[in-house]
Write a protein that holds these residues in place. Structure first.
Motif, short mmCIF file in Angstrom:
data_model
loop_
_atom_site.label_atom_id
_atom_site.label_comp_id
_atom_site.label_asym_id
_atom_site.label_seq_id
_atom_site.Cartn_x
_atom_site.Cartn_y
_atom_site.Cartn_z
N ARG A 190 37.08 46.17 32.09
CA ARG A 190 37.36 44.75 32.24
C ARG A 190 36.95 44.29 33.65
O ARG A 190 36.34 43.23 33.82
CB ARG A 190 38.85 44.50 32.00
CG ARG A 190 39.26 43.04 32.03
CD ARG A 190 40.75 42.92 31.78
NE ARG A 190 41.21 41.54 31.91
CZ ARG A 190 41.48 40.96 33.07
NH1 ARG A 190 41.36 41.62 34.20
NH2 ARG A 190 41.87 39.69 33.10
N HIS A 191 37.26 45.12 34.62
CA HIS A 191 36.90 44.83 36.00
C HIS A 191 35.38 44.69 36.14
O HIS A 191 34.88 43.74 36.74
CB HIS A 191 37.45 45.97 36.87
CG HIS A 191 37.28 45.82 38.34
ND1 HIS A 191 36.18 46.28 39.02
CD2 HIS A 191 38.07 45.25 39.29
CE1 HIS A 191 36.31 46.01 40.31
NE2 HIS A 191 37.45 45.39 40.51
N ARG A 192 34.66 45.63 35.53
CA ARG A 192 33.18 45.58 35.60
C ARG A 192 32.63 44.32 34.92
O ARG A 192 31.79 43.62 35.47
CB ARG A 192 32.60 46.82 34.90
CG ARG A 192 31.07 46.84 34.86
CD ARG A 192 30.52 47.89 33.92
NE ARG A 192 30.82 47.67 32.51
CZ ARG A 192 30.24 46.74 31.75
NH1 ARG A 192 29.31 45.96 32.25
NH2 ARG A 192 30.58 46.62 30.47
N VAL A 193 33.15 44.06 33.71
CA VAL A 193 32.68 42.93 32.92
C VAL A 193 32.92 41.62 33.67
O VAL A 193 32.05 40.75 33.74
CB VAL A 193 33.40 42.94 31.55
CG1 VAL A 193 33.37 41.59 30.89
CG2 VAL A 193 32.79 44.01 30.65
N ARG A 194 34.10 41.50 34.26
CA ARG A 194 34.44 40.26 34.97
C ARG A 194 33.59 40.09 36.23
O ARG A 194 33.25 38.97 36.62
CB ARG A 194 35.93 40.23 35.29
CG ARG A 194 36.77 40.08 34.03
CD ARG A 194 38.25 40.22 34.32
NE ARG A 194 38.72 39.23 35.28
CZ ARG A 194 39.05 37.98 34.95
NH1 ARG A 194 38.97 37.58 33.70
NH2 ARG A 194 39.46 37.13 35.88
N ARG A 195 33.25 41.21 36.85
CA ARG A 195 32.37 41.13 38.02
C ARG A 195 30.99 40.63 37.57
O ARG A 195 30.39 39.77 38.19
CB ARG A 195 32.27 42.50 38.70
CG ARG A 195 31.84 42.45 40.15
CD ARG A 195 31.87 43.85 40.75
NE ARG A 195 31.31 44.81 39.80
CZ ARG A 195 31.78 46.05 39.63
NH1 ARG A 195 32.79 46.48 40.33
NH2 ARG A 195 31.21 46.86 38.76
N ASP A 196 30.51 41.17 36.44
CA ASP A 196 29.21 40.73 35.91
C ASP A 196 29.22 39.24 35.58
O ASP A 196 28.20 38.57 35.67
CB ASP A 196 28.84 41.52 34.64
CG ASP A 196 28.48 42.97 34.94
OD1 ASP A 196 28.38 43.30 36.15
OD2 ASP A 196 28.32 43.75 34.00
N LEU A 197 30.37 38.74 35.16
CA LEU A 197 30.49 37.32 34.79
C LEU A 197 30.82 36.44 35.99
O LEU A 197 31.01 35.23 35.83
CB LEU A 197 31.58 37.15 33.72
CG LEU A 197 31.29 37.73 32.33
CD1 LEU A 197 32.55 37.76 31.48
CD2 LEU A 197 30.19 36.93 31.62
N ASN A 198 30.90 37.05 37.17
CA ASN A 198 31.27 36.32 38.38
C ASN A 198 32.64 35.64 38.27
O ASN A 198 32.85 34.55 38.81
CB ASN A 198 30.22 35.27 38.75
CG ASN A 198 28.98 35.91 39.32
OD1 ASN A 198 29.09 36.83 40.14
ND2 ASN A 198 27.82 35.48 38.87
N LEU A 199 33.54 36.27 37.56
CA LEU A 199 34.89 35.72 37.44
C LEU A 199 35.72 36.16 38.65
O LEU A 199 35.47 37.23 39.22
CB LEU A 199 35.55 36.20 36.14
CG LEU A 199 34.93 35.62 34.87
CD1 LEU A 199 35.50 36.31 33.64
CD2 LEU A 199 35.14 34.11 34.80
N PRO A 200 36.71 35.36 39.03
CA PRO A 200 37.52 35.73 40.19
C PRO A 200 38.35 36.99 39.92
O PRO A 200 38.72 37.26 38.77
CB PRO A 200 38.43 34.52 40.39
CG PRO A 200 38.41 33.78 39.11
CD PRO A 200 37.10 34.07 38.46
N HIS A 201 38.59 37.74 40.96
CA HIS A 201 39.41 38.96 40.90
C HIS A 201 40.85 38.53 40.58
O HIS A 201 41.45 37.78 41.33
CB HIS A 201 39.36 39.61 42.29
CG HIS A 201 39.54 41.08 42.30
ND1 HIS A 201 40.77 41.67 42.43
CD2 HIS A 201 38.64 42.08 42.20
CE1 HIS A 201 40.61 42.99 42.44
NE2 HIS A 201 39.32 43.27 42.29
#
Ligand SMILES: [Zn+2]
Ligand SMILES: [Zn+2]
Length: 342
Positions: A190-201
């Motif tokens: 999930r962390h990787r996917v959200r980083r790819d989507l440029n979503l906030p931490h």
């Protein structure tokens, strides 16, 4: 690549490692399918794995028709839909369907069916989200992984009577460093996917980082005498000792001793009440690529790296009559099971 020999599980592992470097990877894939057709697998239970490997090779070479044919056969070759390995083959089939074009609905149907595995199988978060990525559905991966995380945290909260928000360090779910649980892998993907989507931490990303740090810390705190569970398949082991004779003391003077040491350690850990045990399939090139292999810190770092990689984990113990974990092609009861007593 043998074309008439019997293929053992160890051969398949070796082919997986080397196929793409050969002159004719698609020929290797075709040979794998032939081996299945001609009954040349030492363990017939490897048919699904052999066909999955053929499909992976063809997919990487963008021969999507062949890849899909092999993947269809791989899915059909596993005895049950619930087989952990079948999930991987189904996700691969979905990935290929996305790439074929015009068959997105079939791909999504396949992945929808795998969705319940996200909270059950440590490998599932990686293969399901990789397939969704291939279909340009990374946002869906975020949604599915997030929901699976919420489900697991909700179950834990219900079990402990605490509100889910209070559970910031679900140590039991994370498991010991050598056996991180499915929640860890979900959070990591999930962390990787959200980083790819440029979503906030977010809060769960914080949890992912904290759990990873916790696993590394616990692995480092293991008693010095405790052995790591890195396993080298036969060909790798022979190369390792040929190149790094000094490692005889660490991994064993020969392959039999290497396997006996691991089997004894696993029996010891099982006796101490640990579950979810496995060995970690290592590679000589990777290990030597990490630095001075005579440095215990370098080896421990490599073991920790393998622990975070679902594909490196070989579950232990197998059933007595199943293929041994070491890949010898023999039944467990005739191979490494007795080694713990020697
Ligand atoms: Zn982070
Ligand atoms: Zn064995």
């Amino acid at each position: 690549m043998p074309t008439t020999d019997v293929l053992t599980s160890a051969d398949l592992a070796e082919i997986r490692r080397s196929a793409l470097g050969t002159a004719d990877p698609l020929g290797v894939a075709a040979d794998l399918a032939d081996a299945v057709d001609q009954g040349r697998l030492a363990d017939p239970d490897d048919a699904g794995d052999a066909l999955t490997l053929a499909a992976e090779i063809a997919e990487i070479r963008s021969r999507l028709d062949a890849a899909l044919r092999y993947a269809d056969r791989a899915v059909a070759a596993y005895p049950t839909r619930d087989d952990a390995r079948a999930g991987r083959a189904r996700a691969l089939r979905a990935r290929i369907l996305f790439r074929v074009g015009g068959r997105e609905d079939e791909a999504m149907a396949e992945l929808d069916a795998l969705r319940p595995l996200l909270t059950q199988q440590p490998d599932a978060p990686a293969y399901v989200s990789a397939a969704l990525d291939a279909g340009g559905r990374t946002a869906t991966a975020d949604e599915w992984l997030s929901e699976a995380v919420d489900t697991l945290l909700g179950q834990r909260a219900a079990a402990s009577g605490e509100p889910a928000q209070a559970l910031t360090e679900p140590a039991v779910e994370v498991g010991p460093p050598e056996a991180p649980g499915v929640l860890f892998f979900l959070l990591q993907q999930r962390h990787r996917v959200r980083r790819d989507l440029n979503l906030p931490h977010d809060r769960h990303d914080d949890l992912a980082d904290r759990l990873e740090a916790q696993l590394v810390r616990r692995a480092q705190q293991r008693p010095a005498g405790e052995t790591d569970l890195v396993f080298f398949p036969r060909a790798e082991f022979d190369r390792l000792l040929a190149e790094q004779a000094a490692l005889t003391d660490v991994y064993g003077p020969d392959w039999d001793a290497h396997r006996a040491r691991l089997e004894k350690e696993l029996v010891r850990q099982a006796g101490a009440g640990r579950g979810g045990l496995h060995v970690l399939r290592g590679s000589v090139d990777e290990l030597t690529g990490r630095g001075d292999v005579t440095d215990p810190q370098v080896r421990a770092g490599y073991a920790r790296e393998l622990e975070t990689r679902p594909a490196a984990r070989i579950p232990w113990p197998p059933e007595r009559n199943d293929a041994c974990w070491c890949g010898s092609g023999l039944k467990y009861k005739k191979c490494c099971l007795p080694r713990s007593r020697s």
